[in-house]
Design an enzyme around this catalytic site. Structure first.
Site, PDB file in Angstrom:
ATOM      1  N   ASP A  61       0.878  -1.248  -0.037  1.00  0.00           N
ATOM      2  CA  ASP A  61      -0.108  -0.059   0.059  1.00  0.00           C
ATOM      3  C   ASP A  61       0.804   1.485   0.125  1.00  0.00           C
ATOM      4  O   ASP A  61       2.059   1.134   0.451  1.00  0.00           O
ATOM      5  CB  ASP A  61      -0.758   0.106   1.280  1.00  0.00           C
ATOM      6  CG  ASP A  61      -0.188  -0.074   2.555  1.00  0.00           C
ATOM      7  OD1 ASP A  61       1.033  -0.829   2.752  1.00  0.00           O
ATOM      8  OD2 ASP A  61      -0.762   0.807   3.425  1.00  0.00           O
TER       9      ASP A  61
ATOM     10  N   GLU B 290       0.171  -1.018   5.622  1.00  0.00           N
ATOM     11  CA  GLU B 290       1.361  -0.365   6.424  1.00  0.00           C
ATOM     12  C   GLU B 290       1.233   0.878   6.852  1.00  0.00           C
ATOM     13  O   GLU B 290       1.738   1.542   7.863  1.00  0.00           O
ATOM     14  CB  GLU B 290       2.739  -0.769   5.707  1.00  0.00           C
ATOM     15  CG  GLU B 290       4.011  -0.438   6.398  1.00  0.00           C
ATOM     16  CD  GLU B 290       4.452   1.068   6.602  1.00  0.00           C
ATOM     17  OE1 GLU B 290       5.362   1.417   7.222  1.00  0.00           O
ATOM     18  OE2 GLU B 290       3.910   1.757   5.712  1.00  0.00           O
TER      19      GLU B 290
END
Length: 372
Positions: free
Chosen positions: A87, A153
Site C-alpha cells: 500500500d 502498513e
C-alpha cells in the site's frame, strides 16, 4: 506510468533499470491502504511468470513469494526475507486511478522521479520493485529467499501485526538461520538502516450530547479557512517545520479568544480523506462571534497570522517555535486565511468548557490529522 521513461532511459544506471521497469508498471496500480487486491494480483502474476510458484497469502492479505536458491552451493545459505509493503499513501486522486510519474532534472542535472499532482508511491513501490528485480536477476548468487509484501502498513503496520508467521519461511527451510531486510527506508543505497522510529496514535473523545447549546442572540456564524501549507509525510518531513494547519489555526483562534472571550466553536473540519501520516495542509473552523465584533475579530486573526509569518528563525537559523510548534517561515509564505459569514438558522455551538478542552487538546497533540 512514467510518462517520459524513454527519454531518460539511457541515463538510468544499468543496475537500476530492472527496478525502474517494475516501478513503472506498479505506478499503474491504485493501491491505497486496505485496497491492495490489484497490487497483490500483479505480484502473483509476476511470480508465476518467473517460475516462483511457492506463493502464500494469509488471512490479512499479506503475500509471501518463496524463491529458490540459485545453486546447490547456495542452498545452505541463510534464508533472506526481503520485506516491503504493497500500500501507499494516496493523495490527489491516485487512490482510484494510476499515478502519473515523470523524470525531471535539477540545477545540477541530477535525475529525479516525481509525480504529477499526486503522491509518487515510491514508499514503498520502489522497495517492492527492488525486491522483484533482485529475485529475477540471474547474475546474482543468492540463497533461498522470501519476498514478503504486507498490507495496510501506512495506517499503522496493520498487516505486519496480523501476519501469519507460517508464511514467512517454507516448511523445508525452517531449520535455517533467517536474515530479514526491510526494503522501506529513507536512506540511499549506500546505507543500511538497523532500526527505526515508531508512531503512536492519540485519540481525544468528548461527549458532545450535553455540550451543545443554542447560538446566542446577536451572534453570526463564520467559517475560517487556513490554506496554503505544503503538507508532507509526517515520518519523513516532520522535522522541517512545514506547519500543521489544524494546530496553526487553533493557535490563531486561541490567541484571538484571549482578547475576545465571546468566540464560540461550532465545528472543526479537516480534509475528509485526511491520512494519519500526512501533515495537514488546510483546515476550516466554524465559529460564532458577536456581530458587532466580527470585523475586528477577523482583523485580529489576520494580524496574528501576519506576525507569525514575519517571525525570525530561532532554531538552526531555519526554524521558529510557536505555541509548541516547530515552524519554518519559508513554509508559511503561501499560507492564506479566509473568513466567510455563514447564513445559518440558529446553529448549535459547543459550550465554553468543552470548547476549551478541544482546543487545548489540539494545541498539545503534535501532527494532529483527524477530524474533531
Amino acid at each position: 506510468m512514467i510518462t517520459n521513461l524513454d527519454q531518460f532511459q539511457d541515463r538510468i544506471p544499468e543496475t537500476a533499470r530492472s527496478t525502474v521497469k517494475h516501478f513503472n508498471k506498479i505506478t499503474d496500480i491504485p493501491r491505497p491502504s486496505g485496497h491492495e487486491d490489484l497490487m497483490r494480483e500483479h505480484l502473483i502474476d509476476w511470480a508465476i511468470e518467473n517460475g516462483f510458484e511457492n506463493i502464500q497469502v494469509d488471512k490479512a492479505g499479506n503475500l509471501a513469494i518463496h524463491v529458490d536458491a540459485t545453486s546447490e552451493k547456495t542452498e545452505d545459505w541463510p534464508l533472506m526475507i526481503l520485506q516491503g509493503h504493497m500500500d501507499i499513501v494516496t493523495e490527489g486522486g491516485n487512490d482510484t486511478k494510476p499515478t502519473e510519474a515523470f523524470f525531471d532534472t535539477d540545477e545540477e542535472d541530477n535525475l529525479w522521479l516525481k509525480a504529477n499532482g499526486t503522491t509518487l508511491g515510491a514508499d514503498n513501490g520502489m522497495g517492492v520493485a527492488m525486491a522483484m528485480a533482485l529475485a529475477e536477476d540471474k547474475t546474482i548468487e543468492h540463497g533461498p529467499q522470501t519476498l514478503l509484501f504486507t498490507v495496510r502498513e501506512e495506517i499503522g503496520l496493520k498487516g505486519a501485526e496480523e501476519i501469519d508467521p507460517n508464511i514467512l519461511v517454507p516448511e523445508n527451510k525452517r531449520d535455517k538461520p533467517v536474515i530479514v531486510v526491510n526494503c522501506d527506508s529513507e536512506f540511499g543505497a549506500d546505507l543500511l538502516c538497523v532500526g527505526c522510529a515508531g508512531a503512536q496514535d492519540v485519540s481525544a473523545r468528548f461527549e458532545l450530547a450535553d455540550a451543545r447549546e443554542d447560538m446566542p442572540e446577536g451572534y453570526i456564524g463564520v467559517r475560517v479557512d487556513l490554506t496554503g501549507l505544503p503538507g508532507g509525510h509526517s515520518g519523513i518531513e516532520i522535522h522541517e517545520g512545514r506547519g500543521n494547519a489544524i494546530q496553526l489555526l487553533n493557535a490563531l483562534l486561541t490567541e484571538t479568544k484571549l482578547m475576545f472571550s465571546g468566540i464560540k466553536l461550532i465545528n472543526i473540519n479537516s480534509s475528509p480523506d485526511a491520512k494519519r501520516n500526512v501533515i495537514p495542509s488546510s483546515v476550516s473552523f466554524e465559529i460564532a462571534v458577536p456581530i458587532e465584533n466580527l470585523e475586528i475579530i477577523k482583523a485580529t486573526m489576520k494580524g496574528f497570522l501576519d506576525a507569525l509569518k514575519a517571525m525570525p528563525s530561532h532554531v538552526n537559523d531555519k526554524l521558529c517555535i510557536y505555541e509548541n510548534m516547530v515552524t519554518s517561515p519559508e513554509f508559511l509564505k503561501d499560507i492564506a486565511l479566509h473568513t466567510t459569514s455563514m447564513p445559518v438558522d440558529k446553529p448549535r455551538v459547543v459550550n465554553d468548557r468543552t470548547r476549551d478542552c478541544i482546543m487545548a487538546a489540539i494545541g498539545n497533540i503534535c501532527n494532529l490529522s483527524t477530524e474533531a
